[in-house]
Write an enzyme that holds these catalytic residues in place. Structure first.
Site, PDB file in Angstrom:
ATOM      1  N   GLU A 127       0.849  -1.190   0.000  1.00 30.47           N
ATOM      2  CA  GLU A 127       0.000   0.000   0.000  1.00 30.47           C
ATOM      3  C   GLU A 127       0.879   1.233   0.000  1.00 30.47           C
ATOM      4  OE1 GLU A 127      -2.631  -0.422   3.360  1.00 30.47           O
ATOM      5  OE2 GLU A 127      -4.004  -1.658   2.215  1.00 30.47           O
ATOM      6  N   HIS A 243      -8.645   9.992   3.846  1.00 32.14           N
ATOM      7  CA  HIS A 243      -8.349   8.936   2.879  1.00 32.14           C
ATOM      8  C   HIS A 243      -8.533   9.519   1.487  1.00 32.14           C
ATOM      9  CE1 HIS A 243      -8.192   5.221   0.698  1.00 32.14           C
ATOM     10  NE2 HIS A 243      -7.773   4.628   1.797  1.00 32.14           N
ATOM     11  N   ARG A 289      -0.562   8.749   2.038  1.00 34.17           N
ATOM     12  CA  ARG A 289      -1.920   9.277   1.888  1.00 34.17           C
ATOM     13  C   ARG A 289      -1.993  10.794   1.851  1.00 34.17           C
ATOM     14  NH1 ARG A 289      -5.088   5.031   5.751  1.00 34.17           N
ATOM     15  NH2 ARG A 289      -4.940   3.406   4.190  1.00 34.17           N
ATOM     16  N   HIS A 350     -10.808  10.087   7.668  1.00 34.64           N
ATOM     17  CA  HIS A 350     -10.621   8.644   7.763  1.00 34.64           C
ATOM     18  C   HIS A 350     -10.085   8.183   9.115  1.00 34.64           C
ATOM     19  CE1 HIS A 350      -9.998   4.647   6.283  1.00 34.64           C
ATOM     20  NE2 HIS A 350      -8.685   4.706   6.392  1.00 34.64           N
ATOM     21  N   ARG A 385      -0.321   8.747   9.389  1.00 35.51           N
ATOM     22  CA  ARG A 385      -0.302   7.302   9.623  1.00 35.51           C
ATOM     23  C   ARG A 385       0.027   6.547   8.340  1.00 35.51           C
ATOM     24  NH1 ARG A 385      -4.570   2.954   9.361  1.00 35.51           N
ATOM     25  NH2 ARG A 385      -5.681   4.435   8.061  1.00 35.51           N
TER      26      ARG A 385
HETATM   27  C1  LIG Z   1     -13.373   2.138   6.089  1.00 39.83           C
HETATM   28  C2  LIG Z   1     -12.140   1.942   6.899  1.00 39.83           C
HETATM   29  C3  LIG Z   1     -11.118   1.134   6.426  1.00 39.83           C
HETATM   30  C4  LIG Z   1      -9.957   0.948   7.190  1.00 39.83           C
HETATM   31  N1  LIG Z   1      -8.997   0.092   6.732  1.00 39.83           N
HETATM   32  C5  LIG Z   1      -7.915  -0.164   7.514  1.00 39.83           C
HETATM   33  C6  LIG Z   1      -6.959  -1.141   7.135  1.00 39.83           C
HETATM   34  O1  LIG Z   1      -7.090  -1.782   6.108  1.00 39.83           O
HETATM   35  N2  LIG Z   1      -5.895  -1.340   7.960  1.00 39.83           N
HETATM   36  C7  LIG Z   1      -5.709  -0.653   9.122  1.00 39.83           C
HETATM   37  O2  LIG Z   1      -4.714  -0.869   9.834  1.00 39.83           O
HETATM   38  N3  LIG Z   1      -6.624   0.269   9.515  1.00 39.83           N
HETATM   39  C8  LIG Z   1      -7.719   0.509   8.755  1.00 39.83           C
HETATM   40  N4  LIG Z   1      -8.645   1.428   9.170  1.00 39.83           N
HETATM   41  C9  LIG Z   1      -8.471   2.072  10.458  1.00 39.83           C
HETATM   42  C10 LIG Z   1      -8.794   1.069  11.558  1.00 39.83           C
HETATM   43  O3  LIG Z   1      -9.895   0.301  11.164  1.00 39.83           O
HETATM   44  C11 LIG Z   1      -9.087   1.739  12.888  1.00 39.83           C
HETATM   45  O4  LIG Z   1      -8.145   2.705  13.178  1.00 39.83           O
HETATM   46  C12 LIG Z   1      -9.108   0.718  14.007  1.00 39.83           C
HETATM   47  O5  LIG Z   1      -9.960  -0.331  13.657  1.00 39.83           O
HETATM   48  C13 LIG Z   1      -9.548   1.347  15.312  1.00 39.83           C
HETATM   49  O6  LIG Z   1      -9.764   0.326  16.238  1.00 39.83           O
HETATM   50  P1  LIG Z   1     -10.258   0.691  17.688  1.00 39.83           P
HETATM   51  O7  LIG Z   1     -10.440  -0.596  18.401  1.00 39.83           O
HETATM   52  O8  LIG Z   1      -9.358   1.696  18.282  1.00 39.83           O
HETATM   53  O9  LIG Z   1     -11.670   1.429  17.469  1.00 39.83           O
HETATM   54  P2  LIG Z   1     -13.002   0.894  16.782  1.00 39.83           P
HETATM   55  O10 LIG Z   1     -12.777  -0.325  16.017  1.00 39.83           O
HETATM   56  O11 LIG Z   1     -13.626   2.029  16.075  1.00 39.83           O
HETATM   57  O12 LIG Z   1     -13.915   0.509  18.031  1.00 39.83           O
HETATM   58  C14 LIG Z   1     -14.456   1.505  18.852  1.00 39.83           C
HETATM   59  C15 LIG Z   1     -15.399   0.855  19.833  1.00 39.83           C
HETATM   60  O13 LIG Z   1     -15.740   1.806  20.839  1.00 39.83           O
HETATM   61  C16 LIG Z   1     -17.127   1.784  21.051  1.00 39.83           C
HETATM   62  N5  LIG Z   1     -17.552   3.081  21.567  1.00 39.83           N
HETATM   63  C17 LIG Z   1     -17.348   4.306  21.024  1.00 39.83           C
HETATM   64  N6  LIG Z   1     -17.926   5.242  21.805  1.00 39.83           N
HETATM   65  C18 LIG Z   1     -18.492   4.599  22.837  1.00 39.83           C
HETATM   66  C19 LIG Z   1     -19.267   5.013  23.959  1.00 39.83           C
HETATM   67  N7  LIG Z   1     -19.606   6.298  24.174  1.00 39.83           N
HETATM   68  N8  LIG Z   1     -19.704   4.071  24.822  1.00 39.83           N
HETATM   69  C20 LIG Z   1     -19.425   2.754  24.611  1.00 39.83           C
HETATM   70  N9  LIG Z   1     -18.704   2.312  23.563  1.00 39.83           N
HETATM   71  C21 LIG Z   1     -18.250   3.221  22.700  1.00 39.83           C
HETATM   72  C22 LIG Z   1     -17.717   1.442  19.709  1.00 39.83           C
HETATM   73  O14 LIG Z   1     -19.039   0.946  19.861  1.00 39.83           O
HETATM   74  C23 LIG Z   1     -16.716   0.395  19.222  1.00 39.83           C
HETATM   75  O15 LIG Z   1     -17.032  -0.843  19.768  1.00 39.83           O
HETATM   76  C24 LIG Z   1      -9.812   1.614   8.427  1.00 39.83           C
HETATM   77  C25 LIG Z   1     -10.837   2.435   8.902  1.00 39.83           C
HETATM   78  C26 LIG Z   1     -11.996   2.589   8.156  1.00 39.83           C
HETATM   79  C27 LIG Z   1     -13.087   3.453   8.684  1.00 39.83           C
END
Ligand SMILES: Cc1cc2nc3c(=O)[nH]c(=O)nc-3n(C[C@H](O)[C@H](O)[C@H](O)COP(=O)(O)OP(=O)(O)OC[C@H]3O[C@@H](n4cnc5c(N)ncnc54)[C@H](O)[C@@H]3O)c2cc1C
Length: 547
Positions: A127, A243, A289, A350, A385
């Site tokens: 990528e 993005h 990016r 993003h 990032r």
């Molecule tokens: C479309 C897309 C494609 C992507 N592709 C990639 C990729 O290919 N590779 C890569 O490395 N990264 C990618 N990313 C980025 C990556 O997905 C995220 O940065 C990562 O998944 C974040 O993980 P996290 O566990 O920190 O948060 P999240 O996975 O967003 O989880 C957040 C959690 O917190 C909970 N939450 C939020 N607020 C509250 C609240 N007030 N009370 C209770 N619960 C709450 C939500 O319900 C959820 O369960 C992508 C992102 C997107 C949007």
């Protein structure tokens, strides 16, 4: 007057209590990885505000980066990450995360994740910003879906984990300093005080502060805002990564067209069919990016057209369909055959690079509060990032937080004296009279217009003036529902982001100031910490008065 310490008034004597050893806020990759690291002797409660399956993690397409081929070296992945980060990465963090990647990916495989294979080996793609093929992926372009399927199944089977979905964390509980749990709204139970020996925040990012975003609706920055209210340090809030290629078709909900498409050889073309990236950067479509997104904005301005186009028509059609089934099917829904037609795209918000400051173990500046994943600023990403490093960050820091919080919780007694909670500055009027959706939409549009990819001082001051004005009458109220709390959190995040972008008078990574186009290492090669009490219901900190 500073903002209210808590979004809603509550009386601990009249609110039901719930006790757990460890509270995890968020059920994405970081939260569940943290929960799974806690040994069976300790109880873990995981709360998510929507369905467990709805998170940025589940939306991830491209994959997870890790040095897994004989041609690649840890040093290459470290160099690529540092280069993308534009002088703001913490080198020790980068080295730790990169070196842990292969073990983390192997754990996912042990837990049942089916990554895509080629000739019986892990298929690796490349990528933007990566010098080698090192991205593992699953189901073609639905990596997050497959990884989260396996992790969720494992979490559901763990006897010491309790999973509450649709449970909204309103605020963190702090007595005279340390975090003691959270105030949570749970359907059928109302508000609950969750007391925990240790709390891990993994609540993800805040892409929803922009009208154009790849993020799902849960990404409203609740955890960042709650942590700010609780007095934790947040930093680098000016760095929102856009993005470059988000599907631009009316009604498409801004679906992301993965970077891996360019990794497999797709070209970017302007409205006249001209391939413009080779003129912009020697890495052409595989530049990081920020470089690609900014080049697209310039091209859209030059051609006076609201989007550019991704071109896959020169690639093998069968390979394209097999490698990108999700993107092919989404585009087919709009009558587009990606093997024969160009895909209209433009940048969208993003990934939030800034957030809650954590050390290498995932500790925040508030005792007993840990944090992992997109909600944090760990120092891994610097000012930009590198693609596919964030799922990895969630895994590495989730593991560290789970381990650290478990060790701390195991050494604490079970008895808890419920502390006095100082709820100074109670909200003073009901929020029900406001049109919350209208303000939310106005905020999200304002952020695209004034705090988008290209910023300048006048635009930022306009944005600040509007946000400070909205804060005055929105943050002083008490809402009864998720939409109101989310608006309050979005306003808080927007205020911090605009402040940070105004302060940083240079261009670096994803932060582009047209009035300060050069990078200025002499003054700005450092993280930027948000001041406390910036966000108030009285409009404190405004540069201009609204009236
Ligand atoms: C479309 C897309 C494609 C992507 N592709 C990639 C990729 O290919 N590779 C890569 O490395 N990264 C990618 N990313 C980025 C990556 O997905 C995220 O940065 C990562 O998944 C974040 O993980 P996290 O566990 O920190 O948060 P999240 O996975 O967003 O989880 C957040 C959690 O917190 C909970 N939450 C939020 N607020 C509250 C609240 N007030 N009370 C209770 N619960 C709450 C939500 O319900 C959820 O369960 C992508 C992102 C997107 C949007």
């Amino acid at each position: 007057m500073p903002a209210n310490r808590y979004l809603v008034p509550f009386n601990p004597k009249r609110t039901p209590h719930f006790f757990t050893d460890i509270l995890v806020i968020g059920g994405g990759i970081a939260g569940l990885r943290a929960a799974l690291e806690v040994p069976a002797g300790l109880d873990v409660l995981v709360v998510t505000k929507d369905q467990l399956e709805l998170s940025n993690s589940s939306y991830a397409q491209g994959g997870i980066a890790g040095v897994l081929s004989a041609e690649d070296r840890f040093e290459n992945h470290i160099d690529d990450t540092l280069r993308a980060g534009a002088g703001l990465c913490d080198q020790a963090v980068v080295e730790m995360v990169v070196r842990e990647a292969p073990a983390q990916i192997n754990d996912l495989i042990r837990w049942g994740t089916n990554f895509d294979l080629e000739d019986g080996r892990l298929a690796l793609t490349r990528e933007g910003g990566h010098s080698h093929r090192r991205i593992v992926h699953a189901l073609g372009d639905a990596t997050g879906h497959e990884v989260m399927r396996a992790i969720i199944a494992r979490a559901r089977a763990a006897p010491n984990l309790t999973l509450w979905d649709n449970s909204f964390t309103i605020d963190l509980l702090t007595g005279d300093g340390p975090c003691l749990g959270a105030l949570v709204d749970k359907p059928g139970h109302g508000r609950l005080l969750i007391w925990a020996k240790q709390t891990i925040l993994a609540s993800g990012g805040c892409g929803m502060v922009y009208r154009e975003t790849t993020n799902p609706p849960v990404a409203t920055g609740d955890g960042m805002a709650a942590t700010y209210r609780a007095g934790a340090q947040l930093r680098d809030m000016e760095f929102m990564q856009f993005h470059p290629t988000v599907l631009y078709v009316a009604g498409s909900s801004r679906f992301l067209v993965s970077e891996a498409v360019r990794g497999e050889g797709a070209y970017l073309r302007d409205r006249n069919g001209v391939r413009f990236m080779p003129e912009e950067d020697p890495r052409a479509e595989l530049a990081p990016r920020d470089v690609v997104a900014q080049a697209i904005v310039r091209t859209m301005e030059r051609t006076q057209h609201p989007n550019v186009y991704l071109d896959l028509t020169h690639l093998n059609a069968d390979v394209v369909r097999q490698r990108f089934p999700g993107i092919a099917s989404m585009c087919r829904g709009f009558g587009l055959d990606i093997t024969r037609e160009l895909i209209p795209v433009r940048p969208g918000a993003h990934y939030m690079i800034g957030g809650v400051t954590v050390d290498v173990d995932g500790r925040t500046t508030v005792p007993r509060l840990w944090a992992a994943g997109e909600v944090t600023s760990s120092g891994l990403h610097g000012a930009n990032r590198l693609a596919s490093n964030s799922l990895l960050e969630g895994l590495v820091y989730g593991t560290a937080c789970g381990r650290g919080a478990a060790a701390a919780a195991a050494s604490e007694p079970d008895s808890l004296v419920v502390p006095r909670l100082s709820n100074r500055a109670q909200p003073d009027s009901a929020g029900s009279s406001l049109d919350v959706a209208d303000i939310t939409n106005s905020l999200r549009s304002l952020m695209v217009r004034k705090m988008g990819i290209v910023r300048d001082r006048d635009g930022l001051l306009d944005a600040e003036r509007d946000v400070v004005f909205w804060c005055r009458y929105v943050l002083s109220r008490a809402f009864d529902d998720r939409a109101g709390w989310e608006l309050q959190n979005l306003l808080t995040i927007a205020r911090l982001m605009i402040w940070a972008a105004t302060q940083r008078e240079e261009s670096r990574g994803v932060h582009l100031r047209s009035d300060f186009p050069a990078r200025d290492d002499a003054h700005w090669q450092h993280h930027q910490v948000c001041p406390p009490n910036l966000v108030g219901a009285s409009g404190t900190g405004s540069a201009r008065d609204m009236i």
